[in-house]
Design an enzyme around this catalytic site. Sequence first.
Site, PDB file in Angstrom:
ATOM      1  N   LYS A 143       1.044  -0.972   0.019  1.00  0.00           N
ATOM      2  CA  LYS A 143      -0.160   0.047   0.068  1.00  0.00           C
ATOM      3  C   LYS A 143       0.784   1.325  -0.081  1.00  0.00           C
ATOM      4  O   LYS A 143       2.076   1.419   0.691  1.00  0.00           O
ATOM      5  CB  LYS A 143      -0.813  -0.252   1.136  1.00  0.00           C
ATOM      6  CG  LYS A 143      -1.898   0.916   1.258  1.00  0.00           C
ATOM      7  CD  LYS A 143      -2.705   0.717   2.650  1.00  0.00           C
ATOM      8  CE  LYS A 143      -3.914   1.903   2.694  1.00  0.00           C
ATOM      9  NZ  LYS A 143      -4.822   1.637   3.886  1.00  0.00           N
TER      10      LYS A 143
ATOM     11  N   SER B 178      -9.293   1.742   3.348  1.00  0.00           N
ATOM     12  CA  SER B 178      -8.882   2.182   2.492  1.00  0.00           C
ATOM     13  C   SER B 178      -7.863   1.564   1.851  1.00  0.00           C
ATOM     14  O   SER B 178      -7.032   2.293   0.749  1.00  0.00           O
ATOM     15  CB  SER B 178      -8.168   3.727   3.317  1.00  0.00           C
ATOM     16  OG  SER B 178      -7.280   3.074   4.322  1.00  0.00           O
TER      17      SER B 178
ATOM     18  N   SER C 280      -9.570  -0.673   7.717  1.00  0.00           N
ATOM     19  CA  SER C 280      -9.072  -0.194   6.355  1.00  0.00           C
ATOM     20  C   SER C 280      -8.418  -1.404   5.631  1.00  0.00           C
ATOM     21  O   SER C 280      -8.289  -1.554   4.478  1.00  0.00           O
ATOM     22  CB  SER C 280      -8.038   0.842   6.272  1.00  0.00           C
ATOM     23  OG  SER C 280      -8.611   1.781   6.506  1.00  0.00           O
TER      24      SER C 280
END
Lengths: 92, 526
Positions: free
Chosen positions: B78, B173, B197
């Site tokens: 990420k 996210s 997330s």
Amino acid sequence: QKVSVEVLDHLEHLALVDFRDSEGVERLQKAIQFANQLHEVNTDGVEPMDSVLEDRWCLYLREDDVTEGNCTKELLENAREKAEEYFVAPPG
Amino acid sequence: AALKDGLRSQVSAALKEGRVTPTELCQRCLALIKSTKFLNAYITVAEETALKQAEESEERYKRGQPLGILDGIPIAVKDNFNTAGIETTCASNMLKGYISPYNATVVQKLLDQGAVLLGKTNLDEFAMGSGSTDGVFGPVRNPWSYSKHYKEKSVPKSHSEDEESNWVITGGSSGGSAAAVSSFTCFAALGSDTGGSTRNPAARCGVVGLKPTYGLISRHGLIPLVNSMDVPGILTRCVDDAAVLLGSLAGHDPKDSTTVQDDFKPFELPKLTDVSKLSIGIPKEYHAPGLSSEILALWSKAADLFKNAGCKVVEVSLPHTHYSIVCYHVLCTAEVASNMARFDGLEYGHRSDRKESTESMYAATRREGFNDVVRGRILSGNYFLLKQNYEKYFVKAQKVRRLIANDFVKVFRSGVDVLLTPTTLTDAAPYTEFIQEDNRTRSAQDDILTQAANMAGLPAINVPTALSERGLPVGLQFIGRSFQEKQLLTVAKWFEKQVQFPMIQLEEVKRHDSGVFQQQKSAAFS
């Protein structure tokens, strides 16, 4: 209650996000309203919790030995304005 | 089905026996990334360095000296983890072009074991959001939008234009990481989890999403959102793989003083056949408003599954669940206000051209660099931290946090081993529908089932369970005791075997601008 102009000024001085337009203020009002629900909870006699690891007490101090550093070049590489070994900020 | 058995038993064996080489694996993943570009899962693809890493891995396999199971395995990270020499943006204008001089500890650990870093995945800006729709590089598309299952259930459209607008979100996210794993462009990905997330997009993309116990995995190099809740998250296609990743990442890091000092022993998951000694708790408050009837039914079916296998299944209560979102709202914004203060344009990142004064430069830099969501949270956070508000909001929230954490302590003390809950309220929404509400509203809605585990620092995992009526993934969540990942994952693995979640079948997509997307082939075997 609405957030006063003095408080908004103070907040902007602290936050420095330039979010004082009507949208920013409205967001803040909504956020405060939302947060007010917290006051419904009875927290008499309850201690605030800083960390979920409080029982393990793992925040420790290490020996005061220099183990790394001397990376001035790397640290300066990502700065847009610099002079010699300084980051440069506008005056005032 | 072959890929589901994962890293240890399939891919690693194939690499060792030379049936496939690290370079081939890497090339196939890179090609797949190119052909699935429309998913927008990746912000940066590190093609050159990945191929170099793959070559080095290949040399090691030739010498018969692989570093471990992860040697040669393509992974994605990420884009809020620092990666040396590779851009780290947090999907924000504030960090566009930022090249970190160091690797986050978890990234370094993966590289030290020979993993091949394919690239950085897309997210909501600074990990603030639950859709992966609010980053400067645009939203991530859920691969299941293009699956046979979803298309069959969709209302037939007359032409491809309408098909385009029907795509669903990944959740967030860590949506880019979830999409990357779901579409087979990598074997595992790192996400982060502060309010859900990692688990939220895992549920929506039909992959396993593990949130480890707070303090187990180092946060050094993970650009912080909420220091007291953030954890690196693990996304994989099966529970066994999550255990492999956990084994390579967990453990004390002197560079992160919030990691516990206990020795961590990596483990292989036993094949549980007898669950009769287990006690599963069903927290009634997780039957939250807005929970879709089909997820409710799946949850119930899952409870029955355990019951019929001889498990003790009990209803339990976590009475303060309802307040976790409000509590999170205050604590998160407060910590964000502090964490985002470092972005002032001086040392790194975006810098405004304003020169009148340092303060005006700071303010302009931050206005230009951050989106409204980030700025809004900073402003609110500062409000709650004002002297006149500190006790009323921040300390109050910390007290409520203790109540939430204590709820879990009481339940686990009563003999429950693992909790079973839904992960999300609904399956993935179409993008056009999702953006009709603002970020804060959506986050408040979507985080309700996942947030409390972050409050209490507990480990939790999403296991893909079934497809919804619309042909989209639905997952269920298991929450375990602190540092009892082995037990948690063992139960999750048993459940995974029972439900036999279907493999995604990506359809051919004719795009008017670029080539066709191939009918899915296994990335490792053809």
